[in-house]
Design a protein around this motif. Structure first.
Motif, PDB file in Angstrom:
ATOM      1  N   GLN A 119      -3.523   1.843  -1.434  1.00 60.65           N
ATOM      2  CA  GLN A 119      -4.778   2.124  -2.130  1.00 60.65           C
ATOM      3  C   GLN A 119      -5.091   1.040  -3.150  1.00 60.65           C
ATOM      4  O   GLN A 119      -6.224   0.552  -3.233  1.00 60.65           O
ATOM      5  N   ARG A 120      -4.091   0.684  -3.949  1.00 57.86           N
ATOM      6  CA  ARG A 120      -4.318  -0.329  -4.983  1.00 57.86           C
ATOM      7  C   ARG A 120      -4.687  -1.674  -4.365  1.00 57.86           C
ATOM      8  O   ARG A 120      -5.503  -2.414  -4.894  1.00 57.86           O
ATOM      9  N   LEU A 121      -4.066  -1.990  -3.243  1.00 58.00           N
ATOM     10  CA  LEU A 121      -4.346  -3.273  -2.601  1.00 58.00           C
ATOM     11  C   LEU A 121      -5.803  -3.355  -2.164  1.00 58.00           C
ATOM     12  O   LEU A 121      -6.469  -4.379  -2.346  1.00 58.00           O
TER      13      LEU A 121
ATOM     14  N   ALA B 280      -7.066 -12.675   4.225  1.00 56.90           N
ATOM     15  CA  ALA B 280      -5.832 -13.014   4.938  1.00 56.90           C
ATOM     16  C   ALA B 280      -4.608 -12.582   4.139  1.00 56.90           C
ATOM     17  O   ALA B 280      -3.628 -12.062   4.701  1.00 56.90           O
ATOM     18  N   ILE B 281      -4.646 -12.769   2.818  1.00 57.72           N
ATOM     19  CA  ILE B 281      -3.518 -12.333   1.987  1.00 57.72           C
ATOM     20  C   ILE B 281      -3.415 -10.814   2.005  1.00 57.72           C
ATOM     21  O   ILE B 281      -2.311 -10.250   2.089  1.00 57.72           O
ATOM     22  N   ALA B 282      -4.575 -10.146   1.925  1.00 57.09           N
ATOM     23  CA  ALA B 282      -4.547  -8.677   1.977  1.00 57.09           C
ATOM     24  C   ALA B 282      -3.975  -8.195   3.302  1.00 57.09           C
ATOM     25  O   ALA B 282      -3.170  -7.248   3.334  1.00 57.09           O
ATOM     26  N   ASP B 283      -4.370  -8.846   4.403  1.00 61.80           N
ATOM     27  CA  ASP B 283      -3.823  -8.459   5.709  1.00 61.80           C
ATOM     28  C   ASP B 283      -2.311  -8.644   5.740  1.00 61.80           C
ATOM     29  O   ASP B 283      -1.578  -7.793   6.269  1.00 61.80           O
ATOM     30  N   ALA B 284      -1.840  -9.776   5.193  1.00 61.31           N
ATOM     31  CA  ALA B 284      -0.396 -10.035   5.202  1.00 61.31           C
ATOM     32  C   ALA B 284       0.356  -9.019   4.349  1.00 61.31           C
ATOM     33  O   ALA B 284       1.425  -8.534   4.739  1.00 61.31           O
ATOM     34  N   LEU B 285      -0.211  -8.679   3.192  1.00 57.55           N
ATOM     35  CA  LEU B 285       0.436  -7.675   2.337  1.00 57.55           C
ATOM     36  C   LEU B 285       0.439  -6.301   3.010  1.00 57.55           C
ATOM     37  O   LEU B 285       1.446  -5.581   2.976  1.00 57.55           O
TER      38      LEU B 285
ATOM     39  N   GLU C 175       0.449 -17.563   3.421  1.00 53.15           N
ATOM     40  CA  GLU C 175      -0.920 -17.230   3.047  1.00 53.15           C
ATOM     41  C   GLU C 175      -1.164 -17.506   1.578  1.00 53.15           C
ATOM     42  O   GLU C 175      -2.253 -17.885   1.170  1.00 53.15           O
ATOM     43  N   ALA C 176      -0.146 -17.268   0.779  1.00 48.68           N
ATOM     44  CA  ALA C 176      -0.297 -17.486  -0.658  1.00 48.68           C
ATOM     45  C   ALA C 176      -0.123 -18.949  -1.029  1.00 48.68           C
ATOM     46  O   ALA C 176      -0.291 -19.321  -2.186  1.00 48.68           O
TER      47      ALA C 176
END
Length: 783
Positions: free
Chosen positions: A23-25, A84-89, A127-128
């Protein structure tokens, strides 16, 4: 609590943490500038990492650590979240969820996980744009925690280290400056406890970070401390101890003078040249050995210590004994010990090597800079600030669902048992002619009934959960599916705090997810189609909930294209679900309801989203299975609304008892519209069909005796009237001819089991207060 219970608690808490992380992400993705959201997300991932490390689930810890590295860069302003970072996380946290599921089922991680964990961790760092965690940290942090010690060999002494007593600046010792976050108490951190547990602690100073404010403005929940300490433990030990707060710690290793550097440590081999140096080195070695010895004992004192930890501690003891002369006997005794923490702890206490220094777990340290008792806001024997911070928060007790269900079952049995008292009162009055006794029984019944209702209400409150626990899943669902379909969708959630029974909430998850997927796949259009239709490019999907009496009403509304009734009619006829001429004769609203027919689907291709014809009919069946109802309305070009009406609870069912052919049955009250008496002459007959006009509307009648194959005609009363139970089945109103009504009762519905499970027309059975068994009808199946 045994190890299994501790592990179950770890899994349950970690799952909750993962849900919150997801949720937070998504919140951070929507608002990347909200630092508080980023900090909260970091704390959740940090907690997951810490708990995983505590249980020695190293792959899970490494996965969380990789996510923590990325979030740390976001916290430091060095990185902004991208899709992309959100997808990886999210992918990393999804796999963490899979690992937790395996731990929950088997008590351990899968055999092969390292490759997948490394792949996800590499993807995160790629990604980061961070090749290594240390490279991502701010310069101050990198200097503190990640820079190799060799690079600091000739680093200048920082100002804060120069303020320490000069006699402490001896080679091999480490000076440390710990500046806790001001909000550290709210994270469960206790800085003073942390520094007191520092390995090899020799010296501690506590200073205020900023001048203390006046007493009236003093905030005891805000940490205003900076702690300076000196330790003789190796740097690696200290880094491990402060691994959860590396950004809050600065280091300095006191370097040896050239003469001291040339004098190797006694453990390394060569003996110092002079006796004084030799004695000092020997004493240092014994102190460190004693420190290590006591550290291992402290590990064994933890509750629920894992078998792997016991084995590691045992090996450490063996290594320490091998470093000392004349310990062969102790080594043999250690090797013969059983692999149990208690046995190893008792042995370690008895075989403390002679000459080693014993240090208590909580040494009475004197703060050289500022006495602890003098710290404002603290008094002798007072709770810590962290404890005080938690004093005002609600106290929660986690109880397994099995125990709540058991309590609910017991209360249900008590509700049934108290229903026996009215029967007893009746028998006392009519059979034994004890009217006074019957009156007393009725009086006691009213008291017990009130207590039972209060208890039932109380336990029902315990089982209530906000429907928002289900709604929050839609955020991720809408994000992923809309992305795949190339659609822009805004999800609006309202009334997430509306509460319903936990069982209702759990049964609701799949139907709601199916409805949301339908809206995304079939309802909402792509941006170009919406713009061409004069709508905003971004579609709106609204999920709302509210309580209405003893029902929870949930609506899922979209502003999409609506249902194409022409297409629905054609597909229903094509699949043989309804004759074509009958489909054409349906009104727009009735044609929309064809989507509830089993096997109906308008999808041209089968995909993982739709096309298998197991859609809305499954939704309706699932909702009706929990005594709920579903309705659908749609306006072509404007959108579709699905409404669910659900009971607050499934634990107790209110039924009306009826009699037919000398037998009693129960009918759920949520299906009953009314009970009426109809004169026999008012019933119209056409061939085998019977109807009656009630309030200007024709209501078809069905004979319950015929449907149950009971060879008796419906019974008339003295006024030549039939008893008619009017039911609402879906959108239809039907009258059921019965012999007699017998009031209502709360029952605990038990499903049919064994050979009876296959009987249709019955929802289950209930044990009544007089000991009889009441069969509960399922009118939908009967009709």
């Amino acid at each position: 609590m045994n190890m299994s219970e501790v592990l179950d608690q770890f899994v349950a808490e970690s799952r909750e943490g993962l849900e919150l992380i997801g949720q937070r992400l998504l919140d951070v993705e929507r608002d990347p500038t909200d630092t508080e959201l980023i900090n909260d997300l970091f704390r959740q991932v940090h907690t997951l990492k810490g708990n995983s490390g505590l249980f020695e689930f190293e792959p899970l810890e490494r996965l969380a650590h990789a996510g923590e590295d990325v979030l740390e860069r976001m916290r430091s302003g060095l990185l902004t979240i991208t899709p992309a970072i959100a997808d990886a996380l999210l992918a990393a946290m999804d796999y963490a969820g899979e690992l937790l599921d395996h731990i929950g089922a088997h008590g351990r991680l899968p055999d092969v996980v390292d490759g997948r964990v490394q792949q996800l961790a590499d993807a995160l760092r790629a990604e980061a744009g961070a090749a290594a965690p240390a490279a991502a940290r701010p310069a101050a942090v990198a200097t503190a925690a990640a820079t190799p010690a060799a690079a600091e060999a000739h680093a200048p002494v920082p100002d804060w280290a120069l303020a320490l007593p000069a006699e402490l600046a001896r080679p091999g010792r480490v000076a440390l400056r710990y500046e806790p976050e001001p909000e550290c108490f709210f994270k469960g951190d206790d800085p003073l406890h942390t520094v007191r547990q520092t390995p090899g602690l020799l010296h501690l100073e506590v200073h205020p970070l900023a001048p203390w404010p006046p007493a009236a403005e003093f905030d005891c929940y805000r940490c205003n401390l900076v702690l300076l300490l000196v330790s003789e433990a190796p740097r690696a030990y200290l880094e491990e101890h402060y691994r959860y707060v590396p950004e809050q710690v600065a280091w300095h290793e006191f370097q040896a003078t050239p003469a001291a550097t040339s004098a190797p440590m006694p453990v390394a081999g060569p003996v110092p040249q002079d006796e004084e140096a030799k004695d000092e080195a020997q004493a240092l070695m014994l102190r460190r050995l004693g420190q290590l010895w006591n550290d291992q004992r402290a590990l064994l004192q933890r509750s629920g210590v894992a078998a792997g930890t016991v084995a590691a501690v045992r090996q450490t003891f063996m290594n320490l004994l091998q470093a000392l002369p004349g310990q062969q006997a102790a080594q043999q005794q250690l090797a013969a010990l059983p692999a149990q923490a208690d046995a190893l702890q008792a042995w370690a206490q008895q075989h403390q090597p002679a000459g080693t220094v014993f240090r208590a777990a909580e040494p009475a340290l004197t703060a050289a800079g500022l006495p602890l008792a003098a710290v404002p806001g603290r008094r002798a024997g007072a709770p810590t600030a962290a404890e005080e911070a938690g004093a005002g928060t609600p106290r929660l007790l986690k109880v397994s669902q099995d125990k709540i269900d058991r309590l609910m079952d017991l209360i249900g049995e008590m509700v049934v048992a108290k229903n026996a008292l009215p029967y007893l009162a009746t028998r006392a009055e009519t059979v034994f002619q004890q009217r006074e006794l019957a009156r007393e029984i009725k009086t006691q019944y009213s008291v017990i009934n009130r207590i039972a209702e209060d208890m039932q209400h109380a336990i029902m409150q315990v089982r209530l959960l906000p429907v928002g626990t289900i709604f929050q899943r839609f955020v991720r669902l809408v994000r992923d599916i809309s992305k795949r379909l190339g659609k822009e969708v805004e999800l609006v959630i309202e009334g997430g705090d509306t509460e319903a029974d936990k069982n209702v909430i759990e049964c609701l998850a799949d139907p709601l997810i199916h409805i949301v997927r339908n809206s995304l796949d079939h309802g909402l259009e792509k941006p170009e189609a919406r713009v061409a239709a004069g709508k905003p490019a971004c579609g709106l999907l609204r999920v709302s909930a509210r309580q209405d009496g003893d029902r929870v009403l949930i609506e899922i509304t979209d502003d999409g294209a609506g249902i194409d009734t022409d297409k629905v009619r054609a597909k229903a006829a094509e699949r043989g679900l309804i004759p074509a001429d009958r489909a054409d004769a349906l009104s727009e609203q009735d044609a929309v309801q064809l989507v509830f027919l089993p096997g109906f689907s308008t999808a041209q291709q089968i995909s993982d989203l739709s096309g298998r014809g197991v859609g809305m009919d499954v939704v309706r069946s699932a909702v009706e299975a929990i005594h709920g109802s579903v309705s659908l309305s749609s306006v072509r070009g404007q959108g579709t609304t699905v409404r669910l009406a659900l009971p607050l609870s499934m634990a107790v069912t209110n039924v009306m008892m009826i009699e037919s052919a000398g037998r009693r049955f129960g009918v759920p009250m949520n299906l009953i519209v009314e009970t009426v008496r109809v004169h026999a002459d008012d019933i119209h007959r056409f061939k085998d069909a019977q109807t009656v006009v009630l309030r200007g509307r024709i209501v078809p009648l069905r004979n319950l005796n015929d449907m149950l194959a009971l060879d008796e005609a419906p019974r008339l009363n003295a006024d030549q009237e039939h008893a008619v139970l009017v039911l609402r089945i879906g959108s239809d109103t039907i009258g059921l001819l019965v012999d007699e009504f017998h009031g209502t009762s709360d029952i605990i519905l038990k499903p049919l089991e064994g050979v009876l499970a296959g009987i249709t027309g019955f929802a289950g059975t209930a044990l009544m207060g007089d000991g009889s068994v009441l069969m509960i009808l399922n009118p939908k199946e009967l009709l």
